[in-house]
Write a protein that holds these residues in place. Structure first.
Motif, mmCIF file in Angstrom:
data_model
loop_
_atom_site.group_PDB
_atom_site.id
_atom_site.type_symbol
_atom_site.label_atom_id
_atom_site.label_comp_id
_atom_site.label_asym_id
_atom_site.label_seq_id
_atom_site.Cartn_x
_atom_site.Cartn_y
_atom_site.Cartn_z
ATOM 1 N N GLN A 105 0.827 -1.208 0.000
ATOM 2 C CA GLN A 105 0.000 0.000 0.000
ATOM 3 C C GLN A 105 0.858 1.254 0.000
ATOM 4 O O GLN A 105 0.576 2.219 -0.731
ATOM 5 C CB GLN A 105 -0.930 -0.011 1.220
ATOM 6 C CG GLN A 105 -1.993 -1.104 1.170
ATOM 7 C CD GLN A 105 -2.737 -1.262 2.484
ATOM 8 O OE1 GLN A 105 -2.404 -0.616 3.482
ATOM 9 N NE2 GLN A 105 -3.735 -2.139 2.498
ATOM 10 N N LEU A 106 1.930 1.256 0.812
ATOM 11 C CA LEU A 106 2.832 2.408 0.832
ATOM 12 C C LEU A 106 3.506 2.571 -0.522
ATOM 13 O O LEU A 106 3.624 3.694 -1.041
ATOM 14 C CB LEU A 106 3.884 2.238 1.931
ATOM 15 C CG LEU A 106 4.933 3.355 2.009
ATOM 16 C CD1 LEU A 106 4.274 4.685 2.378
ATOM 17 C CD2 LEU A 106 6.026 3.008 3.009
ATOM 18 N N PHE A 107 3.952 1.446 -1.117
ATOM 19 C CA PHE A 107 4.613 1.503 -2.425
ATOM 20 C C PHE A 107 3.682 2.135 -3.466
ATOM 21 O O PHE A 107 4.092 3.041 -4.213
ATOM 22 C CB PHE A 107 5.007 0.092 -2.859
ATOM 23 C CG PHE A 107 5.810 0.031 -4.130
ATOM 24 C CD1 PHE A 107 7.195 -0.076 -4.087
ATOM 25 C CD2 PHE A 107 5.196 0.089 -5.376
ATOM 26 C CE1 PHE A 107 7.946 -0.126 -5.248
ATOM 27 C CE2 PHE A 107 5.939 0.038 -6.548
ATOM 28 C CZ PHE A 107 7.316 -0.064 -6.478
ATOM 29 N N VAL A 108 2.452 1.675 -3.529
ATOM 30 C CA VAL A 108 1.509 2.181 -4.529
ATOM 31 C C VAL A 108 1.214 3.653 -4.291
ATOM 32 O O VAL A 108 1.183 4.470 -5.234
ATOM 33 C CB VAL A 108 0.209 1.350 -4.513
ATOM 34 C CG1 VAL A 108 -0.848 1.974 -5.416
ATOM 35 C CG2 VAL A 108 0.494 -0.091 -4.943
ATOM 36 N N ASP A 109 1.000 4.027 -3.011
ATOM 37 C CA ASP A 109 0.691 5.426 -2.692
ATOM 38 C C ASP A 109 1.829 6.351 -3.113
ATOM 39 O O ASP A 109 1.610 7.392 -3.754
ATOM 40 C CB ASP A 109 0.437 5.544 -1.190
ATOM 41 C CG ASP A 109 0.115 6.973 -0.777
ATOM 42 O OD1 ASP A 109 -1.001 7.440 -1.118
ATOM 43 O OD2 ASP A 109 0.969 7.622 -0.137
ATOM 44 N N ARG A 110 3.078 5.967 -2.788
ATOM 45 C CA ARG A 110 4.215 6.826 -3.133
ATOM 46 C C ARG A 110 4.534 6.757 -4.632
ATOM 47 O O ARG A 110 4.999 7.741 -5.222
ATOM 48 C CB ARG A 110 5.447 6.423 -2.319
ATOM 49 C CG ARG A 110 5.264 6.620 -0.815
ATOM 50 C CD ARG A 110 4.975 8.103 -0.486
ATOM 51 N NE ARG A 110 5.003 8.316 0.945
ATOM 52 C CZ ARG A 110 3.947 8.291 1.740
ATOM 53 N NH1 ARG A 110 2.736 8.056 1.227
ATOM 54 N NH2 ARG A 110 4.069 8.507 3.034
ATOM 55 N N ALA A 111 4.271 5.614 -5.246
ATOM 56 C CA ALA A 111 4.503 5.500 -6.691
ATOM 57 C C ALA A 111 3.623 6.478 -7.454
ATOM 58 O O ALA A 111 4.038 7.054 -8.468
ATOM 59 C CB ALA A 111 4.229 4.075 -7.151
ATOM 60 N N ARG A 112 2.411 6.678 -6.987
ATOM 61 C CA ARG A 112 1.482 7.595 -7.670
ATOM 62 C C ARG A 112 1.904 9.047 -7.534
ATOM 63 O O ARG A 112 1.448 9.895 -8.294
ATOM 64 C CB ARG A 112 0.072 7.378 -7.125
ATOM 65 C CG ARG A 112 -0.550 6.074 -7.621
ATOM 66 C CD ARG A 112 -1.866 5.751 -6.968
ATOM 67 N NE ARG A 112 -2.422 4.505 -7.505
ATOM 68 C CZ ARG A 112 -3.393 3.802 -6.943
ATOM 69 N NH1 ARG A 112 -3.925 4.230 -5.795
ATOM 70 N NH2 ARG A 112 -3.838 2.702 -7.504
ATOM 71 N N GLN A 113 2.785 9.329 -6.562
ATOM 72 C CA GLN A 113 3.317 10.693 -6.483
ATOM 73 C C GLN A 113 4.308 10.940 -7.615
ATOM 74 O O GLN A 113 4.473 12.072 -8.066
ATOM 75 C CB GLN A 113 4.000 10.911 -5.129
ATOM 76 C CG GLN A 113 3.024 10.882 -3.949
ATOM 77 C CD GLN A 113 3.729 11.083 -2.612
ATOM 78 O OE1 GLN A 113 4.937 11.268 -2.558
ATOM 79 N NE2 GLN A 113 2.957 11.050 -1.537
ATOM 80 N N SER A 114 4.979 9.874 -8.062
ATOM 81 C CA SER A 114 5.913 9.992 -9.177
ATOM 82 C C SER A 114 5.229 9.740 -10.515
ATOM 83 O O SER A 114 5.536 10.384 -11.515
ATOM 84 C CB SER A 114 7.069 8.990 -9.003
ATOM 85 O OG SER A 114 7.781 9.234 -7.825
ATOM 86 N N GLN A 115 4.318 8.779 -10.529
ATOM 87 C CA GLN A 115 3.581 8.399 -11.735
ATOM 88 C C GLN A 115 2.090 8.352 -11.377
ATOM 89 O O GLN A 115 1.590 7.339 -10.889
ATOM 90 C CB GLN A 115 4.045 7.024 -12.233
ATOM 91 C CG GLN A 115 5.423 7.016 -12.849
ATOM 92 C CD GLN A 115 5.422 7.630 -14.250
ATOM 93 O OE1 GLN A 115 4.375 7.929 -14.805
ATOM 94 N NE2 GLN A 115 6.600 7.831 -14.810
ATOM 95 N N PRO A 116 1.343 9.462 -11.599
ATOM 96 C CA PRO A 116 -0.055 9.531 -11.154
ATOM 97 C C PRO A 116 -0.932 8.402 -11.687
ATOM 98 O O PRO A 116 -1.933 8.046 -11.044
ATOM 99 C CB PRO A 116 -0.513 10.893 -11.690
ATOM 100 C CG PRO A 116 0.745 11.694 -11.775
ATOM 101 C CD PRO A 116 1.811 10.735 -12.172
ATOM 102 N N ASP A 117 -0.581 7.814 -12.817
ATOM 103 C CA ASP A 117 -1.418 6.751 -13.372
ATOM 104 C C ASP A 117 -0.925 5.360 -12.969
ATOM 105 O O ASP A 117 -1.407 4.352 -13.500
ATOM 106 C CB ASP A 117 -1.468 6.855 -14.900
ATOM 107 C CG ASP A 117 -0.082 6.742 -15.534
ATOM 108 O OD1 ASP A 117 0.916 6.805 -14.792
ATOM 109 O OD2 ASP A 117 -0.008 6.606 -16.776
ATOM 110 N N PHE A 118 0.012 5.290 -12.012
ATOM 111 C CA PHE A 118 0.529 3.972 -11.603
ATOM 112 C C PHE A 118 -0.581 3.150 -10.959
ATOM 113 O O PHE A 118 -1.373 3.652 -10.148
ATOM 114 C CB PHE A 118 1.689 4.125 -10.613
ATOM 115 C CG PHE A 118 2.274 2.806 -10.178
ATOM 116 C CD1 PHE A 118 3.269 2.194 -10.925
ATOM 117 C CD2 PHE A 118 1.811 2.165 -9.034
ATOM 118 C CE1 PHE A 118 3.802 0.980 -10.541
ATOM 119 C CE2 PHE A 118 2.336 0.939 -8.643
ATOM 120 C CZ PHE A 118 3.332 0.345 -9.399
ATOM 121 N N ASP A 119 -0.617 1.886 -11.293
ATOM 122 C CA ASP A 119 -1.616 0.994 -10.711
ATOM 123 C C ASP A 119 -0.995 -0.387 -10.526
ATOM 124 O O ASP A 119 -0.175 -0.832 -11.336
ATOM 125 C CB ASP A 119 -2.850 0.902 -11.616
ATOM 126 C CG ASP A 119 -4.033 0.257 -10.905
ATOM 127 O OD1 ASP A 119 -4.067 0.320 -9.657
ATOM 128 O OD2 ASP A 119 -4.910 -0.306 -11.585
#
Length: 429
Positions: A34-48
Motif C-alpha cells: 500500500q505504501l509503495f503504490v501510494d508513493r509510486a502515484r506521487q511519481s507516476q499519477p497513473d501507476f496501478d
C-alpha cells in the motif's frame, strides 16, 4: 536513551508478502505494498498495481525488507524506471536509493545517509564489529560472531556488548528461534560489506568464516547418530553461510576448505532434494581440490554419483564408483566403503539388472550391526529385493533396519519400504 524506567518500543519494518507469487488482491491488503503504490502515484499519477507488475512490486518490497524510507526512495525512481527495471538494479541499493529530494532531513535523502547517521553514532568497536559481521549471510549466532569477528581491536569478551550497541542502533536485529540468532537488513549488509572491503581485513575474516563452518558438524550424517535431527536443523539455519563460505573458498582456490564445506552442506542438500545445488557447486569444488583420497572428497563424489544415477546418466557414475572403491582401500575407511557400496547398488538398480543388483547387495550386506550406514544399506537392499520380486529378502531387510533404527529418518523410510512391500504383495488394505 538508557534512562531509568525507559520502555523499549520496537518499530519493525512493514509487513511483507509471504512470497513473491501473490495475487493483486492479496498484495493490495499488505501495508508495504500500500505504501509503495501510494508513493509510486506521487511519481507516476497513473501507476496501478496489476497482474503485469505485481510480482516485480512484491519482489522489490521484499528486497527492501519492508523499510518505509527505502520504499519511498525506490518509488521516486519510478519516474523513469519500471518496477522490473528497479528490481534489476537493487543489487546496489545504496547507489539506487538516492532520490530523497531537498525537502527531507539530510539523513533521509538517501538510504546510505540514513545508515551512516546511525553508524557514526556507534563507538569505534561497534563500527568495527558491524563491518566484520558482513561476512555472514542468512543470520548468525553470538557464538559464531565471537569466533569469527573477535581480535584486532575487539576482544572476544566485548563482542556481546558491541552486539548490544548494534541492536540498539537497529543496525542488526534479533531473530528469536530455537537458539538466538541475529540478522541484518540487506541495505545495512551492503553498507557493511563496502566498509569491510575497504578495511584491509576482508581476506582474513572470510577465511575465518569459512574455516568455522568447514569444521561445524560431522562430515557424514549417519542415520543412527543421536544428533542427526539437530545436525540437519543446524545446516538448515546456516545454509546461506555455507554457500557464502563455499563461494569464497572457490574464489580463493582453497580446495581443502571447499571440500570440507561441500561435504557438510551437501548432505543437507541431499535430504532436501536440492540436486541442483550439488550440480552448481560441486564441479567447481573438484576443479580446485587435491585429488588425494579423503573422506570429504568421497562424500562430495558420492553425492555427484547419486545425482548422476537418478537423472539417467549412470555411465558417468562408473568412474566415481571406481574412485570411491579405490579411496576406501587407500584410506582403509569403512565409511568411504559404505558410500561406494551404496552408490554401486543404486547404479546396478538403475541399470535394471535386478538379479545382478540383488546379488551384489546381498554380497555386500553389512557384516555387523555397527557398520556405517547399516540401516540405510538394508533399506536399499529391501528396495532392490522388492523390485526383483524377492519379498522374503525385503521383509527380513526391513525388519533388521527397523531394529537398528534410532531416529525418525530410518523409521520413516522403513515404513515407506514396508508399505511398498505389502502393496506389491497385493495387500492393499
Amino acid at each position: 536513551l538508557q534512562l531509568p524506567g525507559e520502555q523499549i518500543a520496537p518499530v519493525p519494518p512493514l509487513d511483507l508478502p509471504a512470497e513473491d507469487k501473490v495475487s493483486v488482491e492479496l498484495a493490495g491488503r499488505i501495508e508495504a505494498v500500500q505504501l509503495f503504490v501510494d508513493r509510486a502515484r506521487q511519481s507516476q499519477p497513473d501507476f496501478d498495481l496489476n497482474d503485469t507488475n505485481v510480482r516485480d512490486v512484491v519482489a522489490v518490497i521484499r528486497r527492501l525488507d519492508g523499510i518505509p524510507l527505502a520504499i519511498e526512495l525506490a518509488t521516486a525512481r519510478l519516474r523513469f524506471l519500471s518496477p522490473h527495471d528497479l528490481l534489476d538494479r537493487l543489487g546496489d541499493q545504496l547507489g539506487v536509493l538516492t532520490a530523497g529530494g531537498a525537502g527531507r532531513p539530510e539523513r533521509h535523502r538517501t538510504l546510505r545517509a540514513a545508515i551512516e547517521w546511525s553508524y557514526h553514532l556507534l563507538p569505534e568497536r561497534g563500527q568495527i564489529l558491524l563491518q566484520r559481521l558482513a561476512v555472514f549471510r542468512g543470520g548468525f549466532t553470538l557464538e559464531t560472531a565471537e569466533d569469527t569477528c573477535s581480535g584486532n581491536g575487539v576482544p572476544q569478551d566485548e563482542i556481546l556488548d558491541a552486539m548490544g550497541q548494534l541492536v540498539d542502533a537497529s543496525l542488526i536485529n534479533t531473530q528469536p528461534e530455537e537458539w538466538h540468532r541475529y540478522g541484518m537488513l540487506e541495505s545495512v549488509h551492503q553498507y557493511a560489506e563496502a566498509l569491510l572491503a575497504a578495511s584491509g581485513e576482508e581476506t582474513g575474516l572470510r577465511d575465518r568464516h569459512a574455516d568455522y563452518f568447514a569444521a561445524l558438524g560431522p562430515t557424514v550424517t549417519r542415520p543412527t547418530d543421536a544428533d542427526f535431527e539437530q545436525d540437519l536443523e543446524l545446516l538448515a539455519a546456516e545454509e546461506d553461510n555455507y554457500v557464502a563460505a563455499l563461494a569464497w573458498a572457490i574464489r580463493a582456490e582453497n580446495g581443502k576448505q571447499a571440500l570440507a564445506l561441500a561435504a557438510r552442506i551437501g548432505r543437507y542438500w541431499a535430504f532436501q532434494g536440492k540436486a541442483d545445488m550439488h550440480e552448481s557447486w560441486f564441479p567447481q569444488v573438484l576443479d580446485i581440490a587435491d585429488p588425494t583420497p579423503s573422506l570429504d572428497r568421497s562424500v562430495v563424489l558420492f553425492h555427484i554419483g547419486v545425482d548422476l544415477c537418478r537423472t539417467g546418466r549412470r555411465q558417468q557414475a562408473l568412474p566415481i564408483i571406481d574412485e570411491l572403491l579405490s579411496a576406501a582401500e587407500h584410506l582403509d575407511d569403512p565409511m568411504t566403503r559404505a558410500l561406494a557400496n551404496n552408490l554401486q547398488m543404486l547404479h546396478n538398480e538403475q541399470e535394471s539388472d535386478l538379479r545382478h543388483a540383488l546379488k551384489w547387495a546381498l554380497e555386500h550386506h553389512p557384516s555387523h550391526t555397527g557398520a556405517p550406514h547399516a540401516p540405510m544399506h538394508l533399506l536399499s537392499l529391501a528396495e532392490v529385493a522388492i523390485n526383483a520380486g524377492r519379498y522374503d529378502i525385503a521383509a527380513d531387510a526391513i525388519e533388521e533396519a527397523e531394529t537398528l533404527a534410532t531416529n525418525p529418518l530410518v523409521s520413516v523410510i522403513g515404513a515407506q519400504a514396508r508399505g511398498a512391500l505389502v502393496f506389491c504383495q497385493g495387500d492393499l488394505t
